[in-house]
Design a protein around this motif. Structure first.
Motif, PDB file in Angstrom:
ATOM      1  N   PHE A  52       0.826  -1.203   0.000  1.00  0.00           N
ATOM      2  CA  PHE A  52       0.000   0.000   0.000  1.00  0.00           C
ATOM      3  C   PHE A  52       0.865   1.259   0.000  1.00  0.00           C
ATOM      4  CE2 PHE A  52      -3.083  -3.110   1.509  1.00  0.00           C
ATOM      5  CZ  PHE A  52      -4.237  -2.711   0.848  1.00  0.00           C
ATOM      6  N   THR A  53       0.383   2.262  -0.731  1.00  0.00           N
ATOM      7  CA  THR A  53       1.043   3.563  -0.776  1.00  0.00           C
ATOM      8  C   THR A  53       0.547   4.425   0.378  1.00  0.00           C
ATOM      9  OG1 THR A  53       1.256   3.502  -3.186  1.00  0.00           O
ATOM     10  CG2 THR A  53       1.321   5.671  -2.141  1.00  0.00           C
ATOM     11  N   HIS A  54       1.464   5.084   1.081  1.00  0.00           N
ATOM     12  CA  HIS A  54       1.114   6.024   2.154  1.00  0.00           C
ATOM     13  C   HIS A  54       1.896   7.327   1.973  1.00  0.00           C
ATOM     14  CE1 HIS A  54      -1.046   2.824   4.236  1.00  0.00           C
ATOM     15  NE2 HIS A  54       0.039   2.067   4.199  1.00  0.00           N
ATOM     16  N   PRO A  55       1.257   8.497   2.088  1.00  0.00           N
ATOM     17  CA  PRO A  55      -0.194   8.659   2.223  1.00  0.00           C
ATOM     18  C   PRO A  55      -0.888   8.247   0.933  1.00  0.00           C
ATOM     19  CG  PRO A  55       0.854  10.789   1.890  1.00  0.00           C
ATOM     20  CD  PRO A  55       1.959   9.789   2.041  1.00  0.00           C
ATOM     21  N   GLY A  56      -2.032   7.583   1.080  1.00  0.00           N
ATOM     22  CA  GLY A  56      -2.671   7.039  -0.101  1.00  0.00           C
ATOM     23  C   GLY A  56      -4.166   6.906  -0.003  1.00  0.00           C
ATOM     24  N   MET A  57      -4.818   7.863   0.640  1.00  0.00           N
ATOM     25  CA  MET A  57      -6.289   7.867   0.652  1.00  0.00           C
ATOM     26  C   MET A  57      -6.775   9.027  -0.217  1.00  0.00           C
ATOM     27  SD  MET A  57      -7.471   6.611   4.414  1.00  0.00           S
ATOM     28  CE  MET A  57      -6.427   5.517   5.357  1.00  0.00           C
ATOM     29  N   LEU A  58      -7.350  10.054   0.380  1.00  0.00           N
ATOM     30  CA  LEU A  58      -7.802  11.180  -0.432  1.00  0.00           C
ATOM     31  C   LEU A  58      -6.647  12.004  -0.964  1.00  0.00           C
ATOM     32  CD1 LEU A  58     -10.997  12.629   1.302  1.00  0.00           C
ATOM     33  CD2 LEU A  58     -10.815  10.938  -0.525  1.00  0.00           C
ATOM     34  N   HIS A  59      -5.482  11.905  -0.330  1.00  0.00           N
ATOM     35  CA  HIS A  59      -4.339  12.723  -0.729  1.00  0.00           C
ATOM     36  C   HIS A  59      -3.075  11.888  -0.814  1.00  0.00           C
ATOM     37  CE1 HIS A  59      -7.246  15.760   0.234  1.00  0.00           C
ATOM     38  NE2 HIS A  59      -7.191  15.502   1.530  1.00  0.00           N
ATOM     39  N   ASN A  60      -2.369  12.030  -1.931  1.00  0.00           N
ATOM     40  CA  ASN A  60      -1.063  11.399  -2.050  1.00  0.00           C
ATOM     41  C   ASN A  60       0.028  12.437  -1.808  1.00  0.00           C
ATOM     42  OD1 ASN A  60      -0.512  12.800  -4.560  1.00  0.00           O
ATOM     43  ND2 ASN A  60      -1.737  11.268  -5.635  1.00  0.00           N
ATOM     44  N   ALA A  61       1.273  12.010  -1.823  1.00  0.00           N
ATOM     45  CA  ALA A  61       2.376  12.918  -1.527  1.00  0.00           C
ATOM     46  C   ALA A  61       2.448  14.066  -2.529  1.00  0.00           C
ATOM     47  CB  ALA A  61       3.695  12.140  -1.514  1.00  0.00           C
ATOM     48  N   GLY A  62       2.098  13.788  -3.786  1.00  0.00           N
ATOM     49  CA  GLY A  62       2.118  14.846  -4.797  1.00  0.00           C
ATOM     50  C   GLY A  62       1.080  15.917  -4.544  1.00  0.00           C
ATOM     51  N   ASP A  63      -0.136  15.510  -4.137  1.00  0.00           N
ATOM     52  CA  ASP A  63      -1.189  16.477  -3.793  1.00  0.00           C
ATOM     53  C   ASP A  63      -0.704  17.409  -2.691  1.00  0.00           C
ATOM     54  OD1 ASP A  63      -3.046  15.212  -5.493  1.00  0.00           O
ATOM     55  OD2 ASP A  63      -3.807  13.933  -3.893  1.00  0.00           O
ATOM     56  N   ILE A  64      -0.118  16.816  -1.670  1.00  0.00           N
ATOM     57  CA  ILE A  64       0.309  17.593  -0.501  1.00  0.00           C
ATOM     58  C   ILE A  64       1.428  18.547  -0.874  1.00  0.00           C
ATOM     59  CG2 ILE A  64       1.359  17.431   1.789  1.00  0.00           C
ATOM     60  CD1 ILE A  64      -0.119  14.661   2.014  1.00  0.00           C
ATOM     61  N   ASN A  65       2.401  18.055  -1.627  1.00  0.00           N
ATOM     62  CA  ASN A  65       3.522  18.908  -2.008  1.00  0.00           C
ATOM     63  C   ASN A  65       3.082  20.050  -2.907  1.00  0.00           C
ATOM     64  OD1 ASN A  65       6.512  19.363  -2.048  1.00  0.00           O
ATOM     65  ND2 ASN A  65       6.171  19.097  -4.241  1.00  0.00           N
ATOM     66  N   ARG A  66       2.181  19.777  -3.848  1.00  0.00           N
ATOM     67  CA  ARG A  66       1.690  20.820  -4.739  1.00  0.00           C
ATOM     68  C   ARG A  66       0.981  21.919  -3.944  1.00  0.00           C
ATOM     69  NH1 ARG A  66      -1.293  17.831  -7.603  1.00  0.00           N
ATOM     70  NH2 ARG A  66      -3.151  18.195  -6.334  1.00  0.00           N
ATOM     71  N   ALA A  67       0.098  21.524  -3.025  1.00  0.00           N
ATOM     72  CA  ALA A  67      -0.598  22.515  -2.211  1.00  0.00           C
ATOM     73  C   ALA A  67       0.384  23.316  -1.378  1.00  0.00           C
ATOM     74  CB  ALA A  67      -1.620  21.819  -1.310  1.00  0.00           C
ATOM     75  N   LYS A  68       1.365  22.645  -0.809  1.00  0.00           N
ATOM     76  CA  LYS A  68       2.370  23.309   0.024  1.00  0.00           C
ATOM     77  C   LYS A  68       3.126  24.375  -0.781  1.00  0.00           C
ATOM     78  CE  LYS A  68       4.497  20.507   2.682  1.00  0.00           C
ATOM     79  NZ  LYS A  68       5.402  19.454   3.238  1.00  0.00           N
ATOM     80  N   VAL A  69       3.583  23.998  -1.988  1.00  0.00           N
ATOM     81  CA  VAL A  69       4.352  24.915  -2.834  1.00  0.00           C
ATOM     82  C   VAL A  69       3.498  26.077  -3.309  1.00  0.00           C
ATOM     83  CG1 VAL A  69       5.537  25.113  -5.056  1.00  0.00           C
ATOM     84  CG2 VAL A  69       6.009  23.161  -3.557  1.00  0.00           C
ATOM     85  N   ARG A  70       2.286  25.787  -3.747  1.00  0.00           N
ATOM     86  CA  ARG A  70       1.419  26.836  -4.293  1.00  0.00           C
ATOM     87  C   ARG A  70       0.941  27.809  -3.214  1.00  0.00           C
ATOM     88  NH1 ARG A  70       2.249  27.067  -9.751  1.00  0.00           N
ATOM     89  NH2 ARG A  70       1.875  25.046 -10.737  1.00  0.00           N
TER      90      ARG A  70
END
Length: 418
Positions: A52-70
């Motif tokens: 299993f991928t973690h984090p891997g529910m509603l948000h993956n690592a890419g989602d989180i990093n993109r929001a953080k950067v933006r």
């Protein structure tokens, strides 16, 4: 990049999502891929990933990093979504949890509002920590999660207890997944609570439907319990639970499986494929709730390498287009819906689409728009219009104090904009 025609076959141009996730290590492929042709086939014996991928529910690592950067760059629409989050009273590090040993939904002594408020606070504080890096919010999220896993032993009430187990089951897991590995978070104890308190009711509902006719309960009842089973499977790295949810989505007997949730298909005068939702003759509030529950299930599966979004020739997208179009004030076709009720399957029918709650605002559309339009580059005309009509999305606490305002976690503008 040009959009794919609404007439184009779902199989055209698609690659094997899981194969690319494995060969590319997951993250890059997850952000770049469209749907998979394999997802259009029938269910397999095991859908669960090897790991299993973690984090891997509603948000993956890419989602989180993109929001953080933006957000750090103060770029919209992410900044507007962030400001919506930080303005919410549930997102404050001063939130104090109120754990209960017993939660009741339905009947005498109802107290489930305590639970959904604390879940919203746990999730929103977890998001603030994940995107903003503020330890105070991380500490508060963990304090809420630990408080409940140390005390909650029982979910009860009338039939509505199954709604509580489903909705609050998958939502609670989202906060825990974001806080996985955070200092002081007792993940093992939280996992045990989800397995011993929530899962038994989820499983009981999906297998027995409270002793009722299989069509008695609306699609949302199945869907929230399916989502909870999937979330618990991911949280605990349990392939059997994950597979249970995926297989029910594909072939389940109840109204939450994809063919039953979207019983009739159409094409409108502009060539857009539409799918009548099972609850469309009931009211639009519950119909849009269905977009959120099925959307959450599809997003979690996507982050584990399974493309339920595109399953059965993108049947869910057709439903979302139908629901969005009608709730934007446009006409849609409707076929009389007949189903069996109670324990003896006594028949009832709905002959027209319901205008009840038409146009209600729920934060469920960003997830769908940014998947179909920005991951797959499809023309999602009606979903897109609905998404931007309600942006930026808020979450629990922004849409009233009753349970309907907490049926979805929200903040899709912040977490899904691409």
């Amino acid at each position: 990049m040009s959009r794919i025609s609404p007439h184009q076959s779902p199989e055209q141009g698609e690659l094997s999502r899981r194969g690319l996730l494995k060969t590319a290590g997951g993250l890059t492929a997850a952000l770049a891929l469209g749907g998979s042709a394999a997802a259009l086939a029938g269910p397999t014996a095991s859908a669960a990933p090897a790991a299993f991928t973690h984090p891997g529910m509603l948000h993956n690592a890419g989602d989180i990093n993109r929001a953080k950067v933006r957000v750090a760059a103060k770029t919209d629409p992410w900044l507007s979504g962030w400001n919506k989050l930080t303005a919410n009273s549930h997102a404050q590090s001063t939130w104090t949890p109120n754990p209960q040993a017993t939660i009741i939904r339905g009947g005498t002594g109802e107290n489930y509002g305590i639970l959904y408020n604390d879940i919203a606070a746990a999730y929103q504080n977890a998001l603030r920590w994940a995107v903003g890096g503020t330890a105070a919010n991380g500490d508060t999220a963990v304090k809420i999660l630990n408080a409940w896993s140390s005390k909650l032993t029982t979910l009860t009430g009338n039939a509505d207890r199954f709604l509580a187990a489903g909705i609050y089951g998958w939502e609670f897991c989202q906060a825990a997944e974001l806080m996985r590995g955070y200092a002081g978070f007792d993940l093992a104890k939280f996992q045990q609570m989800m397995v011993s308190v929530f899962y038994p009711l989820n499983n009981q509902f999906l297998t027995q439907h409270n002793g009722a006719c299989i069509t008695n309960y609306w699609a949302n009842w199945d869907l929230c319990n399916m989502a909870s089973v999937m979330a618990i499977g991911i949280l605990t790295d349990n392939a059997a639970k994950y597979d249970q949810a995926v297989n029910y989505f594909k072939t389940g007997a109840g109204n939450g499986s994809i063919a039953h949730a979207v019983p009739y298909l159409y094409t409108d005068s502009d060539g857009y494929a539409l799918g009548q939702w099972q609850e469309s003759g009931r009211d639009q509030g519950h119909t849009m709730m269905g977009m959120g529950q099925m959307g959450a299930l599809c997003e979690m599966a996507w982050n584990q390498g399974d493309d339920l979004y595109s399953y059965d020739s993108r049947r869910f997208m057709k439903a979302a287009q139908y629901v969005a179009k009608y709730n934007l004030g446009q006409d849609v076709p409707y076929t009389t819906y007949t189903w069996g009720t109670g324990t003896n399957c006594s028949q009832q029918s709905q002959t027209v689409i319901s205008s009840g709650s038409r146009g209600q605002v729920r934060p469920v559309w960003a997830m769908l728009h940014y998947h179909y339009n920005r991951r797959l580059y499809l023309d999602d005309k009606w979903i897109s219009q609905m998404c931007f009509s309600v942006a930026p999305e808020g979450g629990g606490g922004d849409y009233g104090s009753t349970s309907g305002g907490y049926d979805q976690l929200g903040f899709g503008t912040l977490m899904y904009a691409k």
